[in-house]
Design a protein around this motif. Structure first.
Motif, PDB file in Angstrom:
ATOM      1  N   ASP A 118       0.842  -1.205   0.000  1.00 54.50           N
ATOM      2  CA  ASP A 118       0.000   0.000   0.000  1.00 54.50           C
ATOM      3  C   ASP A 118       0.875   1.253   0.000  1.00 54.50           C
ATOM      4  O   ASP A 118       0.638   2.209  -0.745  1.00 54.50           O
ATOM      5  CB  ASP A 118      -0.914   0.035   1.236  1.00 54.50           C
ATOM      6  CG  ASP A 118      -2.094  -0.914   1.093  1.00 54.50           C
ATOM      7  OD1 ASP A 118      -2.272  -1.465  -0.009  1.00 54.50           O
ATOM      8  OD2 ASP A 118      -2.830  -1.105   2.085  1.00 54.50           O
ATOM      9  N   ASP A 119       1.876   1.222   0.871  1.00 49.40           N
ATOM     10  CA  ASP A 119       2.795   2.352   0.979  1.00 49.40           C
ATOM     11  C   ASP A 119       3.563   2.533  -0.339  1.00 49.40           C
ATOM     12  O   ASP A 119       3.731   3.659  -0.825  1.00 49.40           O
ATOM     13  CB  ASP A 119       3.755   2.095   2.151  1.00 49.40           C
ATOM     14  CG  ASP A 119       4.747   3.222   2.371  1.00 49.40           C
ATOM     15  OD1 ASP A 119       4.457   4.356   1.932  1.00 49.40           O
ATOM     16  OD2 ASP A 119       5.811   2.981   2.976  1.00 49.40           O
ATOM     17  N   ALA A 120       3.998   1.419  -0.928  1.00 53.62           N
ATOM     18  CA  ALA A 120       4.776   1.504  -2.174  1.00 53.62           C
ATOM     19  C   ALA A 120       3.935   2.098  -3.303  1.00 53.62           C
ATOM     20  O   ALA A 120       4.404   2.955  -4.065  1.00 53.62           O
ATOM     21  CB  ALA A 120       5.289   0.122  -2.567  1.00 53.62           C
ATOM     22  N   ILE A 121       2.685   1.663  -3.406  1.00 55.97           N
ATOM     23  CA  ILE A 121       1.793   2.192  -4.448  1.00 55.97           C
ATOM     24  C   ILE A 121       1.542   3.680  -4.202  1.00 55.97           C
ATOM     25  O   ILE A 121       1.573   4.501  -5.126  1.00 55.97           O
ATOM     26  CB  ILE A 121       0.471   1.396  -4.482  1.00 55.97           C
ATOM     27  CG1 ILE A 121       0.737  -0.021  -5.024  1.00 55.97           C
ATOM     28  CG2 ILE A 121      -0.584   2.100  -5.332  1.00 55.97           C
ATOM     29  CD1 ILE A 121      -0.422  -0.989  -4.862  1.00 55.97           C
ATOM     30  N   ALA A 122       1.338   4.037  -2.924  1.00 54.69           N
ATOM     31  CA  ALA A 122       1.107   5.454  -2.594  1.00 54.69           C
ATOM     32  C   ALA A 122       2.339   6.293  -2.950  1.00 54.69           C
ATOM     33  O   ALA A 122       2.211   7.416  -3.455  1.00 54.69           O
ATOM     34  CB  ALA A 122       0.779   5.598  -1.107  1.00 54.69           C
ATOM     35  N   GLN A 123       3.532   5.755  -2.731  1.00 55.69           N
ATOM     36  CA  GLN A 123       4.752   6.506  -3.075  1.00 55.69           C
ATOM     37  C   GLN A 123       4.874   6.690  -4.588  1.00 55.69           C
ATOM     38  O   GLN A 123       5.290   7.751  -5.060  1.00 55.69           O
ATOM     39  CB  GLN A 123       5.988   5.790  -2.529  1.00 55.69           C
ATOM     40  CG  GLN A 123       6.128   5.898  -1.022  1.00 55.69           C
ATOM     41  CD  GLN A 123       7.524   5.521  -0.544  1.00 55.69           C
ATOM     42  OE1 GLN A 123       8.517   5.895  -1.153  1.00 55.69           O
ATOM     43  NE2 GLN A 123       7.602   4.798   0.554  1.00 55.69           N
ATOM     44  N   MET A 124       4.494   5.665  -5.353  1.00 56.47           N
ATOM     45  CA  MET A 124       4.550   5.817  -6.817  1.00 56.47           C
ATOM     46  C   MET A 124       3.564   6.889  -7.288  1.00 56.47           C
ATOM     47  O   MET A 124       3.879   7.696  -8.163  1.00 56.47           O
ATOM     48  CB  MET A 124       4.272   4.480  -7.513  1.00 56.47           C
ATOM     49  CG  MET A 124       5.413   3.489  -7.391  1.00 56.47           C
ATOM     50  SD  MET A 124       5.321   2.166  -8.629  1.00 56.47           S
ATOM     51  CE  MET A 124       3.893   1.274  -8.092  1.00 56.47           C
ATOM     52  N   GLU A 125       2.383   6.879  -6.692  1.00 53.86           N
ATOM     53  CA  GLU A 125       1.389   7.908  -7.065  1.00 53.86           C
ATOM     54  C   GLU A 125       1.901   9.298  -6.736  1.00 53.86           C
ATOM     55  O   GLU A 125       1.744  10.244  -7.501  1.00 53.86           O
ATOM     56  CB  GLU A 125       0.073   7.676  -6.301  1.00 53.86           C
ATOM     57  CG  GLU A 125      -0.888   6.784  -7.034  1.00 53.86           C
ATOM     58  CD  GLU A 125      -2.277   6.804  -6.406  1.00 53.86           C
ATOM     59  OE1 GLU A 125      -2.810   7.897  -6.132  1.00 53.86           O
ATOM     60  OE2 GLU A 125      -2.826   5.709  -6.184  1.00 53.86           O
ATOM     61  N   ARG A 126       2.526   9.390  -5.567  1.00 50.49           N
ATOM     62  CA  ARG A 126       3.055  10.686  -5.129  1.00 50.49           C
ATOM     63  C   ARG A 126       4.135  11.167  -6.109  1.00 50.49           C
ATOM     64  O   ARG A 126       4.142  12.324  -6.538  1.00 50.49           O
ATOM     65  CB  ARG A 126       3.630  10.525  -3.719  1.00 50.49           C
ATOM     66  CG  ARG A 126       4.205  11.780  -3.107  1.00 50.49           C
ATOM     67  CD  ARG A 126       3.235  12.441  -2.155  1.00 50.49           C
ATOM     68  NE  ARG A 126       3.623  13.793  -1.815  1.00 50.49           N
ATOM     69  CZ  ARG A 126       4.262  14.139  -0.699  1.00 50.49           C
ATOM     70  NH1 ARG A 126       4.543  13.223   0.199  1.00 50.49           N
ATOM     71  NH2 ARG A 126       4.581  15.398  -0.468  1.00 50.49           N
ATOM     72  N   PHE A 127       5.064  10.281  -6.428  1.00 50.44           N
ATOM     73  CA  PHE A 127       6.144  10.635  -7.360  1.00 50.44           C
ATOM     74  C   PHE A 127       5.555  11.141  -8.676  1.00 50.44           C
ATOM     75  O   PHE A 127       5.935  12.191  -9.198  1.00 50.44           O
ATOM     76  CB  PHE A 127       7.033   9.412  -7.605  1.00 50.44           C
ATOM     77  CG  PHE A 127       8.108   9.645  -8.635  1.00 50.44           C
ATOM     78  CD1 PHE A 127       9.321  10.200  -8.272  1.00 50.44           C
ATOM     79  CD2 PHE A 127       7.905   9.317  -9.967  1.00 50.44           C
ATOM     80  CE1 PHE A 127      10.314  10.431  -9.217  1.00 50.44           C
ATOM     81  CE2 PHE A 127       8.883   9.548 -10.918  1.00 50.44           C
ATOM     82  CZ  PHE A 127      10.093  10.100 -10.545  1.00 50.44           C
ATOM     83  N   LEU A 128       4.596  10.385  -9.182  1.00 49.73           N
ATOM     84  CA  LEU A 128       4.028  10.725 -10.489  1.00 49.73           C
ATOM     85  C   LEU A 128       3.303  12.070 -10.462  1.00 49.73           C
ATOM     86  O   LEU A 128       3.240  12.759 -11.481  1.00 49.73           O
ATOM     87  CB  LEU A 128       3.076   9.606 -10.930  1.00 49.73           C
ATOM     88  CG  LEU A 128       2.660   9.566 -12.392  1.00 49.73           C
ATOM     89  CD1 LEU A 128       3.869   9.547 -13.312  1.00 49.73           C
ATOM     90  CD2 LEU A 128       1.760   8.358 -12.656  1.00 49.73           C
ATOM     91  N   SER A 129       2.788  12.450  -9.289  1.00 51.32           N
ATOM     92  CA  SER A 129       1.987  13.678  -9.208  1.00 51.32           C
ATOM     93  C   SER A 129       2.801  14.928  -9.570  1.00 51.32           C
ATOM     94  O   SER A 129       2.245  15.961  -9.904  1.00 51.32           O
ATOM     95  CB  SER A 129       1.371  13.824  -7.813  1.00 51.32           C
ATOM     96  OG  SER A 129       2.356  14.188  -6.875  1.00 51.32           O
ATOM     97  N   TYR A 130       4.139  14.852  -9.487  1.00 55.41           N
ATOM     98  CA  TYR A 130       4.973  16.019  -9.817  1.00 55.41           C
ATOM     99  C   TYR A 130       5.354  16.044 -11.298  1.00 55.41           C
ATOM    100  O   TYR A 130       5.916  17.025 -11.775  1.00 55.41           O
ATOM    101  CB  TYR A 130       6.279  15.980  -9.008  1.00 55.41           C
ATOM    102  CG  TYR A 130       6.093  15.999  -7.517  1.00 55.41           C
ATOM    103  CD1 TYR A 130       6.044  17.205  -6.814  1.00 55.41           C
ATOM    104  CD2 TYR A 130       5.969  14.824  -6.791  1.00 55.41           C
ATOM    105  CE1 TYR A 130       5.879  17.222  -5.436  1.00 55.41           C
ATOM    106  CE2 TYR A 130       5.801  14.832  -5.415  1.00 55.41           C
ATOM    107  CZ  TYR A 130       5.754  16.027  -4.749  1.00 55.41           C
ATOM    108  OH  TYR A 130       5.580  16.048  -3.391  1.00 55.41           O
ATOM    109  N   LEU A 131       5.135  14.919 -11.981  1.00 55.76           N
ATOM    110  CA  LEU A 131       5.674  14.787 -13.339  1.00 55.76           C
ATOM    111  C   LEU A 131       4.593  14.925 -14.411  1.00 55.76           C
ATOM    112  O   LEU A 131       3.432  14.597 -14.171  1.00 55.76           O
ATOM    113  CB  LEU A 131       6.359  13.416 -13.490  1.00 55.76           C
ATOM    114  CG  LEU A 131       7.866  13.397 -13.190  1.00 55.76           C
ATOM    115  CD1 LEU A 131       8.154  13.815 -11.773  1.00 55.76           C
ATOM    116  CD2 LEU A 131       8.448  12.047 -13.494  1.00 55.76           C
ATOM    117  N   PRO A 132       5.011  15.377 -15.600  1.00 55.23           N
ATOM    118  CA  PRO A 132       4.072  15.412 -16.725  1.00 55.23           C
ATOM    119  C   PRO A 132       3.850  13.996 -17.260  1.00 55.23           C
ATOM    120  O   PRO A 132       4.555  13.063 -16.879  1.00 55.23           O
ATOM    121  CB  PRO A 132       4.808  16.268 -17.751  1.00 55.23           C
ATOM    122  CG  PRO A 132       6.258  16.015 -17.474  1.00 55.23           C
ATOM    123  CD  PRO A 132       6.364  15.807 -15.981  1.00 55.23           C
TER     124      PRO A 132
END
Lengths: 528, 71
Positions: free
Chosen positions: A246-260
């Motif tokens: 869950d944490d890993a998926i949330a971190q990927m979502e977070r990372f992606l939120s800054y990128l185009p």
């Protein structure tokens, strides 16, 4: 409700029944026993991962099949192919998404199919490339296995596999990888071809697992000592550590939120209710004026970036620099900060390598960089030399000069030696904003005097007094205000003015960024 | 509950600020390490009483070495 549905025409019933039967079989993955084993290890299956991570998912290649044969080639059963993938919605945006199915031949590559589904090239990577959408990969597999030779009737020369698409994607769209379970061999290799990787704390990641190590080196290592999360996140092979999936998926979502979505688009600016002129008076309590006292880099950067917007990347390696994504006035930015808590902030080979990876990523996706510099130099000493600090340091300088994005540097405290060139962009605007705590030079005065005037001091009638006099003279020269007066640094400001000033420059810099989109135009194709 | 503050980096022990038996609040400095001419404080993560200091002044420590135990 069922009464309202029209009856299925008889000629369709058989076709649909077969369809449903095949779909059910695909859902079974490698069988109940293997699925149960994954659950007992606290892991999700690939289908459960995809269901959890996505808000919509259209599967491709659902009915691709793997013929399970014994060692002599006799068919035992048919199973779904060992990769599940498709078009998904992840973090509110379209992505190409997929992962190995560990319950089918430990997620081995689908060389038995006419076209790979994913894992190394394959449809899922073509989808990311053709539609210019991010690629999200769940990595759980052991790479190639000997069974593949049995299926093909010949062994294959591995270099027949194309890696081209996987490398190409790094310059086109965000590529994210999550490791849960075991990622070894080819799967491990594919994992690092990403802009962001994260692994759960009980997973393993290695070039070759314990049995291979025992055969090669004669000693069977513990798998966690060989490639546990602590090893992989400290070597830098994996960027971040996660408590669980869950944490890993949330971190990927977070990372992606800054990128185009891709390098042809602007990074997504988000509305913020954090005003740029928010008072940040307490920052003064966090910057020690005594340069022997360290501070945590994030204790300072947190005042400048939008509240709770900092997402650290690579926390467990190359710790002399802190790197992460954040927002300032809603603008996604890359933050790099010297971290005096580790090696006093001196840049060692690992810190340089981490910075290069981060700066290259920011440049690729057009994220302006804000650098908080407090660097006493490149790291010195036998360990540093053995790790090739000079070459890595010079590469760090090159990557920052080559970065296609605005770089704003805050001179926090120390700026000594060549390492300072790895904190700003001298061939760009070179905007260096100093705080009154800043100090700089070729070498700190104390060490520099010894190095530069050893002979003169030795030959003087009173060496101690002579040394003191030289020290005093150079301390006066080193007063940073003299450099400010010579316009040798672009600005000197009260640290409390930093957020509002940096935000204004970043806003202005977007005119440049917006007209500079597309693939990276690196000037120098060779890193020293 | 007890906890052991760890050394954040390879360094040498410069100064022992608090001794065994002392009561501390979260954030209090217990030991100051020295690395690269920087004084790196090791602090209590929670309130408690120091039951043991594992290091001596001048001793070299590695990253993640326990520095003290706090009950």
């Amino acid at each position: 409700m069922t009464n309202d549905q029209p009856a299925i025409p008889p000629e369709w019933q058989e076709k649909l029944a077969q369809f449903e039967w095949r779909r059910e079989r695909a859902r079974e993955l490698g069988g109940a026993r293997r699925v149960q084993r994954a659950h007992e290890r606290g892991q999700l299956t690939i289908r459960e991962r995809l269901a959890k991570a996505t808000t919509s998912f259209h599967e491709i290649g659902e009915f691709a099949t793997y013929d399970d044969v014994d060692a002599l080639g006799t068919l035992r059963s048919q199973m779904p192919a060992s990769y599940v993938m498709g078009l998904g919605e992840f973090g509110g945006r379209h992505v190409a998404i997929g992962g190995e199915d560990f319950t089918v031949r430990a997620g081995a590559p689908q060389t038995y199919l006419d076209r790979m589904k994913g894992g190394l090239g394959g449809f899922v990577e073509d989808l990311a490339h053709e539609y210019r959408i991010p690629l999200v990969m769940f990595m759980e597999g052991i790479g190639g296995d000997i069974a593949a030779s049995g299926e093909k009737g010949h062994s294959y020369l591995v270099s027949s596999l194309s890696w081209g698409r996987s490398y190409e994607l790094l310059g086109e769209v965000p590529v994210l990888a999550m490791v849960s379970g075991a990622s070894a061999g080819g799967t491990a290799g594919r994992t690092v071809l990403s802009h962001f990787s994260v692994m759960t704390k009980d997973s393993v990641f290695f070039s070759g697992g314990p049995p291979l190590v025992e055969r090669a080196l004669g000693k069977l290592p513990d798998k966690y000592e060989l490639g546990g999360a602590k090893v992989a996140t400290r070597s830098g092979a994996i960027d971040n550590l996660a408590d669980d999936e869950d944490d890993a998926i949330a971190q990927m979502e977070r990372f992606l939120s800054y990128l185009p979505q891709n390098v042809w688009q602007m990074p997504p600016r988000t509305p913020t209710d954090d005003p740029v002129d928010r008072p940040i008076d307490r920052i003064l309590e966090k910057i020690p004026t005594n340069n022997r006292r360290p501070y945590k880099a994030t204790d300072i950067t947190s005042f400048i970036v939008d509240i709770d917007s900092f997402f650290e990347i690579g926390k467990h390696w190359g710790k002399a620099v802190t790197t992460g994504l954040a927002r300032i006035d809603g603008i996604p930015v890359g933050i790099v900060a010297s971290n005096p808590m580790h090696l006093g902030g001196a840049m060692d080979a690992h810190a340089a390598e981490k910075q290069i990876r981060f700066v290259d990523m920011c440049s690729t996706f057009h994220l302006p960089i804000v650098y908080f510099a407090d660097v006493p130099g490149f790291m010195v000493g036998p360990d540093a030399e053995r790790a090739n600090v000079v070459r890595w340091g010079m590469r760090a300088i090159q990557s920052l000069i080559e970065a296609d994005v605005p770089v704003v540097t805050i001179q926090v405290r120390k700026a000594y030696g060549m390492a300072v060139s790895a904190t700003s962009d001298p061939d760009g605007l070179s905007l260096r904003i100093a705080w009154p705590t800043a100090e700089w030079g070729d070498l700190p005065v104390e060490g520099g005097v010894e190095a530069g005037f050893a002979r003169e001091i030795e030959d003087s009638p009173d060496p101690e007094a002579y040394r003191a006099a030289i020290n005093e003279n150079f301390k006066n020269i080193a007063d940073p205000w003299r450099t400010v007066e010579a316009f040798g640094v672009e600005a000197m400001i009260d640290p409390r003015e930093t957020r509002v000033m940096v935000a204004d420059f970043l806003n202005a810099s977007l005119h440049r960024v917006e007209t500079d989109l597309g693939p990276s135009k690196r000037r120098w194709t060779m890193r020293p | 509950m007890s906890h052991q503050p760890l050394s954040p980096t390879a360094s040498s022990v410069w100064k022992i600020v608090k001794s065994a038996g002392a009561s501390v609040s979260a954030g209090d400095e217990i030991v100051i390490l020295e690395s690269m001419k920087m004084e790196i404080p090791v602090t209590a993560e929670a309130d408690g009483i120091i039951t043991k200091i594992f290091v001596e002044e001048g001793q070299a420590v590695d990253e993640d070495d326990p520095i003290a135990e706090i009950e």
